[in-house]
Scaffold this motif. Sequence first.
Motif, mmCIF file in Angstrom:
data_model
loop_
_atom_site.group_PDB
_atom_site.id
_atom_site.type_symbol
_atom_site.label_atom_id
_atom_site.label_comp_id
_atom_site.label_asym_id
_atom_site.label_seq_id
_atom_site.Cartn_x
_atom_site.Cartn_y
_atom_site.Cartn_z
ATOM 1 N N GLY A 148 2.449 2.228 -3.200
ATOM 2 C CA GLY A 148 1.556 2.599 -4.292
ATOM 3 C C GLY A 148 1.148 1.429 -5.161
ATOM 4 O O GLY A 148 0.898 1.602 -6.354
ATOM 5 N N ARG A 149 1.055 0.241 -4.572
ATOM 6 C CA ARG A 149 0.668 -0.966 -5.301
ATOM 7 C C ARG A 149 -0.636 -1.508 -4.696
ATOM 8 O O ARG A 149 -0.642 -2.516 -4.017
ATOM 9 N N ARG A 173 0.839 -1.204 0.000
ATOM 10 C CA ARG A 173 0.000 0.000 0.000
ATOM 11 C C ARG A 173 0.870 1.249 0.000
ATOM 12 O O ARG A 173 0.658 2.158 -0.788
#
Length: 167
Positions: A147-148, A144
């Motif tokens: 940015g995934r 998280r």
Amino acid sequence: ERLELQRAIDDENFMSRGFYGALRLWQGGLADACAQLDAALAYAESAGREAVWLYADRVEWAWFSGQSQPALEHAQAAVRHAQAFGSPFFEVMAEAALGCAHLLQGRPRQALPVLQTVCDKTGPGSFAYWRHAHGLALLAEAYRQCGRPDEALATAQQAIAVAQASA
């Protein structure tokens, strides 16, 4: 019960005091948890006793309290002690603490490979499977923070499934 907590920490009770601190941590008694963990840790250090799990629990305390300043120092100490002790179980515990500390310090890219290793070592059939859901939850947070979101969601769902199956 309270009388035992007033007794000076010694070789006979430092572990139970540390376990009590861990219990208080998960119950939300953060101030009491910190006091008990720090006292047990101070004794363990002065007496040359194994303290990997106490250092790891101090990282957990940082996670719950939001006071992340000492987390990396405690995690690095856990790793040093685990390597010196030579226990794969303690190594997994220390590595999870290190990954958690990296997350607390805002370094998810450093946490990611550490936590992936933790999850590999704690998978089904492993000696530390009971720590797998926790490792997956931390890994989901690392995804998280990197940015995934798709990997974060899938890993969080896996952590929930493992935890529910273990109950």
